[in-house]
Design an enzyme around this catalytic site. Structure first.
Site, PDB file in Angstrom:
ATOM      1  N   HIS A 186       2.612   9.656  -3.154  1.00  0.00           N
ATOM      2  CA  HIS A 186       3.225   8.261  -3.022  1.00  0.00           C
ATOM      3  C   HIS A 186       2.125   7.369  -3.604  1.00  0.00           C
ATOM      4  O   HIS A 186       2.238   6.138  -4.010  1.00  0.00           O
ATOM      5  CB  HIS A 186       3.479   7.797  -1.554  1.00  0.00           C
ATOM      6  CG  HIS A 186       2.362   7.422  -0.771  1.00  0.00           C
ATOM      7  ND1 HIS A 186       1.924   8.470   0.079  1.00  0.00           N
ATOM      8  CD2 HIS A 186       1.802   6.320  -0.286  1.00  0.00           C
ATOM      9  CE1 HIS A 186       0.858   8.026   0.898  1.00  0.00           C
ATOM     10  NE2 HIS A 186       0.835   6.691   0.662  1.00  0.00           N
ATOM     11  N   LYS A 205       6.253   5.334  -1.497  1.00  0.00           N
ATOM     12  CA  LYS A 205       7.114   6.224  -0.528  1.00  0.00           C
ATOM     13  C   LYS A 205       8.647   5.899  -0.936  1.00  0.00           C
ATOM     14  O   LYS A 205       9.415   6.929  -0.493  1.00  0.00           O
ATOM     15  CB  LYS A 205       7.007   5.623   0.988  1.00  0.00           C
ATOM     16  CG  LYS A 205       5.634   6.026   1.568  1.00  0.00           C
ATOM     17  CD  LYS A 205       5.674   5.567   2.970  1.00  0.00           C
ATOM     18  CE  LYS A 205       4.272   6.120   3.613  1.00  0.00           C
ATOM     19  NZ  LYS A 205       4.236   5.579   5.186  1.00  0.00           N
ATOM     20  N   HIS A 249      -6.058   3.655  -1.017  1.00  0.00           N
ATOM     21  CA  HIS A 249      -6.038   3.581   0.327  1.00  0.00           C
ATOM     22  C   HIS A 249      -6.122   4.892   1.103  1.00  0.00           C
ATOM     23  O   HIS A 249      -6.419   4.701   2.209  1.00  0.00           O
ATOM     24  CB  HIS A 249      -4.936   2.541   0.749  1.00  0.00           C
ATOM     25  CG  HIS A 249      -3.556   3.311   0.859  1.00  0.00           C
ATOM     26  ND1 HIS A 249      -2.775   3.474  -0.041  1.00  0.00           N
ATOM     27  CD2 HIS A 249      -2.727   3.825   1.776  1.00  0.00           C
ATOM     28  CE1 HIS A 249      -1.519   4.034   0.214  1.00  0.00           C
ATOM     29  NE2 HIS A 249      -1.423   4.163   1.366  1.00  0.00           N
ATOM     30  N   HIS A 250      -6.097   5.914   0.265  1.00  0.00           N
ATOM     31  CA  HIS A 250      -6.114   7.185   1.029  1.00  0.00           C
ATOM     32  C   HIS A 250      -7.396   7.965   0.475  1.00  0.00           C
ATOM     33  O   HIS A 250      -7.598   9.026   0.632  1.00  0.00           O
ATOM     34  CB  HIS A 250      -4.709   8.161   0.739  1.00  0.00           C
ATOM     35  CG  HIS A 250      -3.741   7.863   1.895  1.00  0.00           C
ATOM     36  ND1 HIS A 250      -3.981   7.957   3.313  1.00  0.00           N
ATOM     37  CD2 HIS A 250      -2.540   7.248   1.492  1.00  0.00           C
ATOM     38  CE1 HIS A 250      -2.725   7.642   3.838  1.00  0.00           C
ATOM     39  NE2 HIS A 250      -1.976   7.207   2.961  1.00  0.00           N
ATOM     40  N   HIS A 263       0.853  -1.255   0.003  1.00  0.00           N
ATOM     41  CA  HIS A 263       0.034   0.053  -0.187  1.00  0.00           C
ATOM     42  C   HIS A 263       0.667   1.366   0.042  1.00  0.00           C
ATOM     43  O   HIS A 263       0.377   2.267  -0.414  1.00  0.00           O
ATOM     44  CB  HIS A 263      -0.982   0.109   1.181  1.00  0.00           C
ATOM     45  CG  HIS A 263      -0.527   0.175   2.526  1.00  0.00           C
ATOM     46  ND1 HIS A 263       0.149  -1.015   3.322  1.00  0.00           N
ATOM     47  CD2 HIS A 263      -0.112   1.049   3.362  1.00  0.00           C
ATOM     48  CE1 HIS A 263       0.620  -0.752   4.327  1.00  0.00           C
ATOM     49  NE2 HIS A 263       0.285   0.752   4.437  1.00  0.00           N
ATOM     50  N   ASP A 264       1.877   1.230   0.639  1.00  0.00           N
ATOM     51  CA  ASP A 264       2.960   2.377   0.513  1.00  0.00           C
ATOM     52  C   ASP A 264       4.024   2.337  -0.028  1.00  0.00           C
ATOM     53  O   ASP A 264       5.187   2.943   0.342  1.00  0.00           O
ATOM     54  CB  ASP A 264       3.194   2.866   2.143  1.00  0.00           C
ATOM     55  CG  ASP A 264       2.137   3.536   2.829  1.00  0.00           C
ATOM     56  OD1 ASP A 264       1.361   4.138   2.364  1.00  0.00           O
ATOM     57  OD2 ASP A 264       2.074   3.645   4.001  1.00  0.00           O
TER      58      ASP A 264
END
Length: 353
Positions: free
Chosen positions: A240, A215, A266-267, A211-212
């Site tokens: 990201h 980054k 997811h954000h 998910h990240d």
């Protein structure tokens, strides 16, 4: 036979093979044995009536059959010194008649064996016809099994790569790698509560560690800044999601496609105020909605360079307030229903201090 050839899950293929063998020759039990080359063992995950069995390579009737490539038919196992009687002592089962047939891959290499135990007829003995029937089944099923095993190896490799890449993203941001493991397990529990199939829930659990991943494109000075971010720095952090989606979206592989959805969404927020696209409601994929709750729960529960861990009461209050705003109401309801289990996972995968 048709069911076996159309199945892609290794565990399901093994069950279908065992069931087919038992019914075909009227046996009490049928076992599908495979070779664990790394540990020099033979093992079965499908043995009617018992749990997994492991024996040293080359031992027992099945070990002899696999080592020699020859079928074995015996009337009384206890009259044959090759019988591995230890398994009977452990389970309380009495093995009498046995037929064991190796099966091979497309190249002719032995990759396992069928073993049927105790003929369920008055004579109680396996016949030459039984041997013929099970040999035909072994020839067909062995080749199908090889294809499924190769598919499973590809899937397992994807899982390992996804997990490793997800941890890289967290390590760069000075968050312990257990964050991605916890989010994965939370997502799995929430998905099942929401009615997703075990297969789809497992797919999400495997994909969520990415998910990240975006980054990796954020400078360390911004990613690990302890103080308040400037507006420009915050926009950089938000990027990201776009970067992560861009990295993963081109794959035709199911796992990576799911990971692309999670990375990109997811954000997003239920009320449309999230990023990167301002999606709202059901326009946000269920994977994104579930991961949003899992990620925020873990972020609030953990101590970070810029904040202390929140007490559970404060976390509960936030989710109540954000139900229908930040988060899908159904996912929040699943969160509260599974909260004791989520706390267990959090504590079992706690970061080392």
């Amino acid at each position: 036979m048709a069911k076996i050839s159309s199945e892609s899950q290794l565990s399901n293929v093994l069950v279908l093979m065992a069931d087919m063998g038992r019914e075909m020759i009227v046996a009490d039990r049928c076992t599908v044995w495979l070779i664990d080359e790394a540990n020099e063992e033979l093992y079965t995950t499908v043995a009617h009536g018992v749990k997994m069995i492991r024996i040293p390579y080359g031992t027992g009737l099945v070990g002899h059959a696999i080592a020699t490539g020859e079928a074995i038919v015996i009337e009384d196992a206890y009259d044959d010194p090759r019988h591995h009687a230890e398994n009977d002592r452990k389970t309380g089962y009495v093995t009498k008649s046995v037929v064991t047939i190796p099966f091979r891959n497309h190249e002719g290499r032995t990759i396992g064996a069928y073993q049927a135990v105790n003929k369920m007829t008055e004579a109680g003995k396996f016949t030459s016809k039984d041997l013929e029937l099970l040999s035909l089944a072994a020839s067909y099923a062995g080749k199908s099994l090889e294809s499924v095993m190769l598919h499973q190896e590809i899937v397992d490799t994807q899982r390992e790569i996804i997990s490793a890449m997800g941890e890289i993203g967290e390590i760069r941001s000075k968050e312990m790698a257990n964050h991605v493991r916890r989010v994965a397990e939370y997502s799995y529990v929430l998905a099942l509560r929401l009615g997703l199939s075990p297969r789809e829930a497992d797919l999400l659990r495997t994909a969520s560690p990415m998910h990240d991943i975006g980054k990796v494109a954020i400078p360390d000075a911004v990613l690990n800044k302890p103080g308040k971010l400037t507006e420009e720095e915050y926009e950089l952090i938000k990027s990201h999601t776009r970067v992560g989606h861009q990295l993963l979206k081109g794959s035709r592989r199911e796992l990576l496609s799911a990971a692309a959805i999670v990375a990109g969404q997811h954000h997003e927020k239920w009320d449309g105020s999230g990023y990167p696209h301002g999606l709202s409601g059901a326009d946000i994929h269920i994977y994104g909605r579930i991961t949003a709750v899992a990620d925020v729960f873990d972020a609030l529960s953990a101590e970070r360079v810029y904040k202390s861990a929140w007490p559970i009461e404060r976390i509960e209050k936030l989710f109540e307030e954000e139900r229908g705003r930040h988060f899908d109401p159904a996912v929040v309801d699943a969160f509260f229903a599974e909260l004791p289990r989520l706390i267990e996972i959090r504590d079992s995968l706690a970061d080392e201090s």
